[in-house]
Write an enzyme that holds these catalytic residues in place. Structure first.
Site, PDB file in Angstrom:
ATOM      1  N   CYS A 196      68.512 -15.875  37.600  1.00 29.67           N
ATOM      2  CA  CYS A 196      69.892 -16.072  38.040  1.00 29.67           C
ATOM      3  C   CYS A 196      69.970 -16.668  39.442  1.00 29.67           C
ATOM      4  CB  CYS A 196      70.656 -14.747  37.987  1.00 29.67           C
ATOM      5  SG  CYS A 196      70.816 -14.068  36.322  1.00 29.67           S
ATOM      6  N   VAL A 222      50.594 -15.329  23.078  1.00 31.75           N
ATOM      7  CA  VAL A 222      50.316 -14.624  21.829  1.00 31.75           C
ATOM      8  C   VAL A 222      50.807 -15.507  20.688  1.00 31.75           C
ATOM      9  CG1 VAL A 222      50.788 -12.583  20.442  1.00 31.75           C
ATOM     10  CG2 VAL A 222      50.481 -12.366  22.913  1.00 31.75           C
TER      11      VAL A 222
END
Length: 552
Positions: free
Chosen positions: A42, A80
């Site tokens: 942000c 992964v």
């Protein structure tokens, strides 16, 4: 216990930290394909704009910090690629070396986050087109602005990141055009609140092209022109993509994890998926609305942290539960704060609620202390008298008020309760009758039909239908002549009692002033004189004129 977490931003690191606080013996490993962990996404617009000087301010923690403080192994640049839920193993690729290996787990947490949507527009892969999502995006964008000194930027998408980027680039001297496919900025807001933001942006030199779709980015590997579906062309030096994000669910889908109706991973209050010993948290997982109980997806760091902490606690034997969210958000653009929580009016109507709507414009503190007007739009359920949602636009005190409303909605407070809150008061901070209290008072009176409200949209619909009504402008003649409601007659409040003698007490009557206070006083006068069907225009003439200008 061997805990493997995929993803290392807000949710993943929160899972790991809470699990370690609960269990010193657990073996905890985090895999992430990115370079940075636990970063402040942000804050990226403010880094691009230079308000945040160093990227290190957005990445205060690294893998070494987590190892030293929590004894957690954080493996960045490790992707992964697959999960075997039957053997409880993950296949991992080291993105730096290309090597692949297998790791096992007892418990797996999917915290894979979300990615920027890259629209399939010709030219979108040009060297001056930048999405805004991670630290690499931030560095690339800031480096480009620093080195090329662009004169014009085009921002595609008018969500809060797009608007914050517009502000920061404009403050750096870059002319900015925002293109948004829906006919307003900030699509989650109601149009009658979004128009206040649009007006402010235009006052600060931002060009808005709303209801427009980009069809082509023209240039040979470097965008020189942006072309829209309507045929408009914008000469530009820089393009920012801010069209939204989507949850990274590919890995979850491939291993059989169920997705919810929002497209994110479906989880229960304990952050469990449909697969045993597999949890999900953060931007990849859906939540549920405190108001409706229905699934919602709001990818925010604050929500990700709560989800992560809950998962980490449950995994290590705790009893935390995720209690849902309201979709609360707030941002600032050129000094104007914009906040929202709960349901918008349009959502509440679509869901079938019988609602009361208030537009309340009041200063955050007394004028003699420099108070500035804020506009609060509140939506309440007539049946239960509970708040459903609130939107606020103003310069000061917006964050304080929205948080009070969030608390009230979360705890199922009725609108009547708002007046009785013992809120902090002193002239530097608030008015004696705080805008929160006033919101509750007016909504309560309108639900009771003691002092009924009518929105500009409702009033205009009745005018357009040719309904026989009395519409009374209670302001001074000069104000009336400058701008007034269609079909209104000018009767200043001081003259109203005498003029009322010649009015039909049984005819629907609408009174208004600039913001609503004098209109309410006029409404009380007429009610006490025996008028049977009197409304006060919600938000007054200011609100009506915005409605007429921008539509709804």
């Amino acid at each position: 216990m061997k805990l493997v977490i995929i993803g290392s931003v807000a949710a993943g690191t929160s899972v790991a930290a809470k699990a370690r606080r609960n269990n010193e013996d657990a073996q905890i490993t985090i895999y992430d394909r990115d370079y940075d962990i636990s970063y402040s996404g942000c804050g990226i617009p403010y880094y691009v704009g230079g308000e945040v000087e160093s990227r290190d301010d957005l990445t205060p923690r690294d893998a070494a910090f987590f190892k030293k403080r929590y004894n957690i192994d954080v493996m960045t640049r490790h992707n992964v690629t697959s999960v075997d839920k039957d053997t409880k193993t993950v296949t991992v690729e080291n993105l730096e070396t290309g090597d692949t290996f297998t790791d096992s787990y007892d418990v797996l947490v999917l915290a894979t986050g979300a990615s920027s949507i890259i629209p399939p527009i010709p030219g979108v892969k040009s060297d001056n087109v930048f999405p805004i999502r991670n630290i690499q995006h931030a560095e690339a964008t800031r480096s480009f602005v620093d080195s090329t000194d662009p004169k014009h930027a085009t921002i595609i998408g008018a969500g809060f990141i797009g608007l914050e980027m517009a502000e920061q680039l404009k403050l750096r001297g870059v002319d900015v055009t925002i293109i948004e496919r829906v006919p307003q900025v900030m699509p989650p807001l109601d149009k009658d609140m979004a128009c206040r933001v649009e007006e402010h942006l235009e006052k600060n030199g931002i060009e808005l092209m709303l209801g427009e779709t980009v069809t082509e980015l023209v240039g040979d590997g470097h965008v020189e022109r942006v072309v829209t579906e309507s045929g408009k062309t914008i000469e530009t030096d820089l393009v920012i993509l801010s069209v939204g994000v989507r949850p990274n669910v590919e890995l979850a889908m491939n291993m059989g994890v169920k997705l919810g109706e929002t497209g994110a991973i479906a989880v229960n209050e304990r952050m469990e998926t449909n697969i045993p010993d597999v949890y999900a948290a953060g931007d990849v997982a859906e939540s549920f609305s405190i108001v409706t109980g229905k699934p919602i997806w709001r990818p925010l760091g604050s929500t990700a942290n709560k989800m992560g902490r809950t998962a980490g606690d449950v995994i290590t034997g705790g009893h935390l539960e995720h209690r849902g969210i309201l979709g609360t958000g707030i941002f600032k653009v050129f000094g104007l704060a914009v906040a929202q929580t709960g349901l918008a009016e349009k959502e509440a109507r679509e869901l079938g609620y019988d609602i009361e709507v208030l537009h309340n414009t009041k200063p955050d503190k007394p004028a003699y202390m420099g108070g500035k007007d804020m506009t609060i739009k509140a939506v309440a359920d007539r049946a239960t008298r509970q708040l459903l949602g609130v939107q606020i636009v103003g310069f000061e005190g917006v964050d304080k008020r929205i948080d009070v409303f969030v608390t009230a909605i979360t705890l199922k407070a009725k609108v009547d309760d708002l007046f009785h809150l013992d809120l902090a008061y002193a002239p530097p901070f608030s008015t004696t009758k705080d805008p929160v209290m006033y919101t509750g008072m007016v909504l309560s009176n309108s639900i009771d039909k003691a002092a009924r409200l009518i929105t500009p949209a409702e009033l205009q619909a009745r005018i357009d239908a040719g309904e026989d009504m009395q519409i009374i402008d209670t302001r001074k003649a000069a104000q009336f002549e400058k701008a007034c409601v269609d079909c209104a007659v000018n009767v200043p409040l001081g003259n109203l009692r005498e003029a009322a003698k010649n009015m039909d007490k049984d005819k629907p009557t609408v009174v208004y002033c600039n913001g609503g206070v004098t209109g309410n006083a006029a409404q009380n006068v007429l009610r006490n004189l025996g008028f049977t069907d009197v409304y006060n225009l919600s938000g007054g003439n200011k609100n009506y004129q915005l409605f007429k200008k921008y539509g709804n």
